[in-house]
Design a protein around this motif. Structure first.
Motif, short mmCIF file in Angstrom:
data_model
loop_
_atom_site.label_atom_id
_atom_site.label_comp_id
_atom_site.label_asym_id
_atom_site.label_seq_id
_atom_site.Cartn_x
_atom_site.Cartn_y
_atom_site.Cartn_z
N CYS A 167 -13.17 -24.77 21.34
CA CYS A 167 -12.76 -25.50 20.13
C CYS A 167 -11.24 -25.66 20.09
CB CYS A 167 -13.23 -24.77 18.88
SG CYS A 167 -15.02 -24.50 18.80
N GLN A 168 -10.78 -26.48 19.20
CA GLN A 168 -9.36 -26.66 18.97
C GLN A 168 -9.04 -26.26 17.53
OE1 GLN A 168 -7.74 -30.45 20.19
NE2 GLN A 168 -9.33 -30.72 21.75
N CYS A 169 -8.06 -25.41 17.35
CA CYS A 169 -7.72 -24.90 16.02
C CYS A 169 -6.24 -25.17 15.74
CB CYS A 169 -7.99 -23.40 15.93
SG CYS A 169 -9.69 -22.92 16.31
N GLN A 170 -5.98 -25.92 14.71
CA GLN A 170 -4.60 -26.16 14.30
C GLN A 170 -4.59 -26.64 12.85
OE1 GLN A 170 -2.69 -29.33 16.43
NE2 GLN A 170 -4.55 -30.57 16.59
N LEU A 171 -3.56 -26.24 12.12
CA LEU A 171 -3.38 -26.66 10.73
C LEU A 171 -4.63 -26.41 9.89
CD1 LEU A 171 -1.45 -30.00 11.30
CD2 LEU A 171 -0.50 -27.78 10.66
N LYS A 172 -5.29 -25.29 10.15
CA LYS A 172 -6.50 -24.88 9.41
C LYS A 172 -7.68 -25.84 9.63
CE LYS A 172 -3.77 -22.62 5.82
NZ LYS A 172 -3.52 -22.47 4.37
N ILE A 173 -7.60 -26.60 10.71
CA ILE A 173 -8.70 -27.48 11.12
C ILE A 173 -9.29 -26.95 12.41
CG2 ILE A 173 -9.32 -29.82 11.86
CD1 ILE A 173 -6.91 -30.83 10.24
N ASP A 208 -9.31 -18.75 7.40
CA ASP A 208 -8.52 -19.66 6.56
C ASP A 208 -8.84 -21.13 6.84
OD1 ASP A 208 -7.42 -19.86 9.06
OD2 ASP A 208 -5.32 -19.80 8.38
N THR A 209 -9.90 -21.38 7.60
CA THR A 209 -10.27 -22.75 7.97
C THR A 209 -10.57 -23.59 6.73
OG1 THR A 209 -11.18 -22.01 10.08
CG2 THR A 209 -11.92 -24.15 9.27
N LYS A 210 -9.98 -24.78 6.72
CA LYS A 210 -10.24 -25.74 5.64
C LYS A 210 -11.29 -26.78 6.05
CE LYS A 210 -7.09 -24.62 2.43
NZ LYS A 210 -7.42 -24.35 1.01
N PHE A 211 -11.25 -27.18 7.32
CA PHE A 211 -12.15 -28.21 7.81
C PHE A 211 -12.78 -27.77 9.13
CE2 PHE A 211 -8.66 -30.11 5.49
CZ PHE A 211 -9.35 -30.75 4.46
N LEU A 212 -14.11 -27.87 9.17
CA LEU A 212 -14.85 -27.44 10.35
C LEU A 212 -15.69 -28.62 10.84
CD1 LEU A 212 -15.86 -25.33 12.36
CD2 LEU A 212 -17.48 -24.54 10.61
N ASP A 213 -15.43 -29.04 12.06
CA ASP A 213 -16.10 -30.20 12.66
C ASP A 213 -17.06 -29.72 13.74
OD1 ASP A 213 -16.89 -32.58 13.72
OD2 ASP A 213 -14.93 -33.17 14.49
N LEU A 214 -18.36 -29.84 13.47
CA LEU A 214 -19.40 -29.42 14.41
C LEU A 214 -20.30 -30.59 14.80
CD1 LEU A 214 -20.41 -26.06 12.69
CD2 LEU A 214 -19.22 -26.28 14.87
N GLN A 215 -19.83 -31.80 14.63
CA GLN A 215 -20.68 -32.97 14.89
C GLN A 215 -20.91 -33.17 16.38
OE1 GLN A 215 -18.94 -36.78 13.94
NE2 GLN A 215 -16.87 -36.00 14.23
N ASN A 216 -21.98 -33.92 16.68
CA ASN A 216 -22.33 -34.31 18.06
C ASN A 216 -22.58 -33.10 18.95
OD1 ASN A 216 -21.87 -36.96 17.20
ND2 ASN A 216 -19.74 -36.91 17.88
N ASN A 217 -23.38 -32.16 18.47
CA ASN A 217 -23.79 -31.01 19.27
C ASN A 217 -25.32 -30.94 19.31
OD1 ASN A 217 -21.40 -29.36 20.26
ND2 ASN A 217 -20.81 -29.63 18.11
N HIS A 218 -25.86 -29.77 19.67
CA HIS A 218 -27.32 -29.60 19.78
C HIS A 218 -27.80 -28.44 18.90
CE1 HIS A 218 -27.10 -32.48 23.01
NE2 HIS A 218 -26.33 -31.68 23.75
N ILE A 219 -27.13 -28.25 17.78
CA ILE A 219 -27.49 -27.16 16.86
C ILE A 219 -28.84 -27.50 16.21
CG2 ILE A 219 -26.79 -25.89 14.80
CD1 ILE A 219 -23.89 -26.64 15.52
N THR A 220 -29.76 -26.53 16.19
CA THR A 220 -31.11 -26.77 15.67
C THR A 220 -31.37 -26.11 14.32
OG1 THR A 220 -31.96 -24.87 16.92
CG2 THR A 220 -32.08 -27.04 17.98
N GLU A 221 -30.61 -25.07 13.98
CA GLU A 221 -30.80 -24.42 12.69
C GLU A 221 -29.52 -23.73 12.24
OE1 GLU A 221 -33.20 -20.75 12.46
OE2 GLU A 221 -33.52 -20.98 14.62
N LEU A 222 -29.44 -23.49 10.92
CA LEU A 222 -28.31 -22.78 10.34
C LEU A 222 -28.81 -21.45 9.79
CD1 LEU A 222 -26.51 -25.70 8.42
CD2 LEU A 222 -26.05 -24.83 10.73
N ASN A 223 -28.15 -20.37 10.18
CA ASN A 223 -28.57 -19.02 9.78
C ASN A 223 -27.76 -18.52 8.59
OD1 ASN A 223 -30.51 -18.70 11.99
ND2 ASN A 223 -28.69 -18.68 13.31
N GLU A 224 -28.18 -17.38 8.06
CA GLU A 224 -27.59 -16.85 6.83
C GLU A 224 -26.10 -16.59 6.96
OE1 GLU A 224 -28.15 -13.09 3.71
OE2 GLU A 224 -29.49 -13.33 5.44
N ASN A 225 -25.66 -16.06 8.08
CA ASN A 225 -24.27 -15.62 8.22
C ASN A 225 -23.41 -16.56 9.06
OD1 ASN A 225 -24.66 -13.19 6.73
ND2 ASN A 225 -25.67 -12.28 8.52
#
Length: 373
Positions: free
Chosen positions: A72-78, A96-113
């Motif tokens: 991943c790339q992390c800068q300016l809380k992005i 301290d992340t403000k914006f998280l970009d996870l688009q265009n991947n192969h994620i199938t589910e979101l877990n509790e944590n």
């Protein structure tokens, strides 16, 4: 003179080399962020929105280097983790992340944590994954999130326990067939929902599905609707129901939407709009009825004082009467039309009286064109 020029040159060089904390000006507003994609440019725009236009960039100590997830790339809380082939949400996302970009991947589910500790998150993009399961407590930690982009996944229902802070939800192009009563409960800050291109029918909206919402914008286009849905939020300013299978607009269909400015009903199968239906929309500015099966100009347009744009192209309208668009009395219309489209209808423009468009701002605002069978 020479020493003076040398001093001026030195000052210019110092100015160029000195770090600047000012961000470039960019027009801000809610609809600046209505784009579906979350590329780096849009994320930076969202950052400026979240910071309320602040031009002061926070300076971190030089000895502090937050851990960044591998790849991943992390800068300016992005944190940008798009297009990495991920099958799950990565660990070690900076808190301290403000914006998280996870688009265009192969994620199938979101877990509790998956988002544990990300209490400062403002925007999250999960578009274009394969997500079909979301744990009921996935979004609990995200107390300040305002924008959630969840389009192009495989969801069949609205995720539970969405953050009360949420302002914008984009959940189109999923497999949602049902919206249960209370699905948006507690989301009083929500302004915009985009849920088009889901295989949902009118019966898929349970009574009370939108209860408590004070939306400005709602799009349910490219679905399987056969009529205008009941009990949508009466606060709506924009309602888009294009590309459905709506057959007609009945008298009471629009009775609760008195705040509408824009109504999209294009690309349906509408043959009839019952007389008096449009009288419930006193503030309407723009009406899209193109690509339907209308045989005449809907009654009531002349009485709409603020209507400025009417799309009626590609219908089966064979006649336009002199009072179809403009009121009989002088001064009854508050704003002139700046767009009337009638092309693609079997009506000859030379048979329409010029006085028909007496309340149009400019003759170029009228579009007739040629009709082809």
């Amino acid at each position: 003179m020479l020493p003076h020029c040398s001093l001026l040159l030195l000052l210019c060089v110092v100015q160029l080399l000195s770090p600047s904390s000012a961000l470039p000006f960019e027009q801000r507003g809610f609809w600046d962020f209505s784009m579906d994609s979350m590329d780096s440019g849009n994320i930076m725009t969202m950052m400026r929105d979240e910071e309320e236009g602040s031009a002061v960039e926070e300076t971190l100590p030089t000895d502090v280097f937050p851990i960044c997830p591998f790849g991943c790339q992390c800068q300016l809380k992005i944190v940008q983790c798009s297009d990495l082939g991920l099958t799950e949400v990565p660990r070690n996302i900076p808190t301290d992340t403000k914006f998280l970009d996870l688009q265009n991947n192969h994620i199938t589910e979101l877990n509790e944590n998956d988002f544990k500790g990300l209490t400062n998150l403002y925007g999250l993009s999960l578009r274009n994954n394969h997500i079909s399961k979301v744990h009921p407590r996935t979004f609990i930690p995200l107390k300040h999130m305002q924008k959630l982009y969840f389009s192009k996944n495989q969801l069949t229902t609205i995720p539970k326990n969405l953050p009360a802070s949420l302002v914008e939800l984009r959940i189109h192009e999923n497999q949602i067939k049902k919206v249960a009563a209370g699905a948006f409960s507690g989301l009083g800050n929500m302004n915009c929902i985009e849920m088009g291109a889901n295989p949902i029918q009118n019966s898929g909206f349970e009574p009370g599905a939108f209860k408590g919402l004070k939306l400005n914008y709602l799009r349910i286009s490219e679905a399987k609707l056969t009529g205008v849905p009941k009990d949508l939020p009466d606060s709506l300013h924009e309602l888009h129901l294009d590309h459905n299978q709506i057959q007609a607009v009945e008298l009471e269909d629009l009775s609760r939407y008195k705040n509408l400015y824009r109504l999209g009903l294009g690309f349906n199968h509408i043959r009839n709009i019952e007389n008096g239906s449009l009288s419930y929309l006193p503030r309407l500015r723009e009406l899209h009825l193109d690509n339907n099966r209308l045989t005449h100009v809907p009654k009531g347009l002349a009485d709409m004082k603020y209507l400025q744009v009417v799309y009626l192209h590609v219908n089966n309208i064979k006649k336009v009467d002199v009072n179809d668009f403009c009121p009989r009395g002088f001064g009854m219309k508050r704003t002139f039309y700046n767009g009337i489209s009638l092309f693609g209808n079997p009506v000859n423009y030379w048979e329409v009286q010029p006085a028909t468009f007496r309340c149009v701002s400019d003759r170029l605002a009228i579009q007739f064109g040629n009709y082809k069978k």
